[in-house]
Design an enzyme around this catalytic site. Sequence first.
Site, mmCIF file in Angstrom:
data_model
loop_
_atom_site.group_PDB
_atom_site.id
_atom_site.type_symbol
_atom_site.label_atom_id
_atom_site.label_comp_id
_atom_site.label_asym_id
_atom_site.label_seq_id
_atom_site.Cartn_x
_atom_site.Cartn_y
_atom_site.Cartn_z
ATOM 1 C CD GLN A 126 -2.733 1.615 2.273
ATOM 2 O OE1 GLN A 126 -2.166 2.057 3.361
ATOM 3 N NE2 GLN A 126 -4.201 1.642 2.215
ATOM 4 C CB CYS A 137 -4.493 7.806 5.978
ATOM 5 S SG CYS A 137 -3.996 8.091 7.841
HETATM 6 C C1 LIG Z 1 -3.267 1.069 14.299
HETATM 7 C C2 LIG Z 1 -3.914 1.394 12.995
HETATM 8 C C3 LIG Z 1 -2.983 1.611 11.697
HETATM 9 C C4 LIG Z 1 -3.769 1.539 10.645
HETATM 10 N N1 LIG Z 1 -2.989 1.689 9.477
HETATM 11 C C5 LIG Z 1 -3.436 1.749 8.177
HETATM 12 C C6 LIG Z 1 -2.597 1.782 7.037
HETATM 13 O O1 LIG Z 1 -1.424 1.823 6.991
HETATM 14 N N2 LIG Z 1 -3.299 1.954 5.772
HETATM 15 C C7 LIG Z 1 -4.685 1.853 5.660
HETATM 16 O O2 LIG Z 1 -5.145 2.103 4.534
HETATM 17 N N3 LIG Z 1 -5.378 1.795 6.891
HETATM 18 C C8 LIG Z 1 -4.964 1.642 8.027
HETATM 19 N N4 LIG Z 1 -5.824 1.653 9.190
HETATM 20 C C9 LIG Z 1 -7.134 1.475 8.814
HETATM 21 C C10 LIG Z 1 -7.491 -0.012 8.742
HETATM 22 O O3 LIG Z 1 -6.818 -0.559 7.739
HETATM 23 C C11 LIG Z 1 -8.948 -0.151 8.741
HETATM 24 O O4 LIG Z 1 -9.491 0.429 7.441
HETATM 25 C C12 LIG Z 1 -9.812 0.432 9.873
HETATM 26 O O5 LIG Z 1 -9.257 0.083 11.142
HETATM 27 C C13 LIG Z 1 -11.026 -0.104 10.017
HETATM 28 O O6 LIG Z 1 -11.187 -1.630 10.055
HETATM 29 P P1 LIG Z 1 -11.484 -2.379 11.460
HETATM 30 O O7 LIG Z 1 -12.655 -1.973 11.928
HETATM 31 O O8 LIG Z 1 -11.583 -4.070 11.050
HETATM 32 O O9 LIG Z 1 -10.434 -2.140 12.332
HETATM 33 C C14 LIG Z 1 -5.263 1.558 10.539
HETATM 34 C C15 LIG Z 1 -6.092 1.305 11.652
HETATM 35 C C16 LIG Z 1 -5.282 1.315 12.792
HETATM 36 C C17 LIG Z 1 -6.289 1.188 14.147
#
Ligand SMILES: Cc1cc2nc3c(=O)[nH]c(=O)nc-3n(C[C@H](O)[C@H](O)[C@H](O)COP(=O)(O)O)c2cc1C
Length: 326
Positions: free
Chosen positions: A81, A111
Site C-alpha cells: 500500500q 487515512c
Molecule cells: C493502528 C492502525 C493502523 C492503521 N494503518 C493503516 C494503513 O497503514 N493503511 C490503511 O489503509 N489503513 C490503516 N488503518 C485502517 C484499517 O486498515 C481499517 O480500515 C480500519 O481499522 C477499520 O477496520 P476495522 O474496524 O476492522 O479495524 C489503520 C488502523 C489502525 C487502528
Amino acid sequence: MKKFSEVYLKKLHIGNITADSNVLMAPLAGYTSYPFRRMCRKLGAGLAFTEMVSANGLKYNDRATAKLLYTDEAETLKAVQLLGSVPSAFEYACKGEYTADYDIVDINMGCPVPNIIKSGEGCALTRDLPLASEIIEACKRSGKVVTVKFRPGMNRKNIVVSEFAKMCEASGADMITVHGRTRDMMYDGEPLYECIEAAKNAVNIPVIANGGIYSEEDAVKMMDRTGADGVMIARYGMENPMIFSELTGKETGETKYSLMMEQINIAQSCFDETAAMDYIRKLASYFMKKIPGTKALKQEMYMCGNMQELRNVTEKIFGETEKQDA
Ligand SMILES: Cc1cc2nc3c(=O)[nH]c(=O)nc-3n(C[C@H](O)[C@H](O)[C@H](O)COP(=O)(O)O)c2cc1C
C-alpha cells in the site's frame, strides 16, 4: 446463523490476479509486516497488505521506508500500500525496484490522521477527485494491478462514495475497498453500510467492505447489508488471526501457541534482534487481549533483554493458555 464459508466465500478476481478467498487482511501501520502477512495468508486470507508506505519516501530512497517492504518468495501474492499526493512519486514508486516484487499496489485514500490530511494525502483525496484520478492513472502506467482503499467522505454531510467509486473504476482501478466510516468518525462507530452498498451499486469492479468486523456474525452482517464482493478485517485480525480460517473454512490445526512460535522464527529470520523483539511483544500483547490474568506475564515480556528470554516467556504464556483451553 449463516456460515460465511457456506454463503459468501468465493475467489476474488482482481485484474489478472485471482486471490483464493474474498476475506482480506487490511493494511495496519506498525503491524502488517512480512511475518504477520504470511500468517494471515496461511490461515486463509486471500490477500494481506503491507502497511502504508510513503511514495515520496521511496522516491527519495529513504532506507527506513524501504525496510517496510521486506518480502521473499515464501510470500505469494504480494500487495503493497502506498500513501502520497504526487502522481509522479506514485509512478516512480510503482515502477521502481522497491516495489518490483509486488503484484498489487493499493493506494491509501482513507487515512484520517491530521498530519496526513494536512499534506493532502489519505482521506483528503476524497475532496479532490481529479488528483485522485491522476494518481490511479500514474500507478496503472506501471502495469501492476491497482486497488484503492477509501472512506465515503470527510463527514456525513459530504458523502462522495458513489462518484468516488466511479472515478476509481474509470481511472483504471481493478478493485476498491470502502472503509464504511467517514473521516470524522476515525475508527469508531457502526460502519455506514449504505455507503458501501452505494459503491457496490456504482461500479463493476470488485468492492470490498471494511470496518467493525469482530466476528463471523459481523462479517455475515456486512455482506448481507452491503452486497459487497468480500470483506477486509483490520484490528480483529491482529487479535485473532484465526478469524481467517473460521471465515474461509480452512482447517489448519494452528493454535495461538503454534502461530506465536512460528512468528518468532520468521521474525528472527528477517529482522534484527531489536525489531524482532518489538514485533513479537506487540503481537503477543494483541493475542493476549481477551485472556484474563496476563498482566504480570505481559510485564515479564517487556523485561526480557534478548530474544531467547522473550521466546521462553512467550512459550510459557501461550503454552499455558493452550493447556487451559485443551
Ligand atoms: C493502528 C492502525 C493502523 C492503521 N494503518 C493503516 C494503513 O497503514 N493503511 C490503511 O489503509 N489503513 C490503516 N488503518 C485502517 C484499517 O486498515 C481499517 O480500515 C480500519 O481499522 C477499520 O477496520 P476495522 O474496524 O476492522 O479495524 C489503520 C488502523 C489502525 C487502528
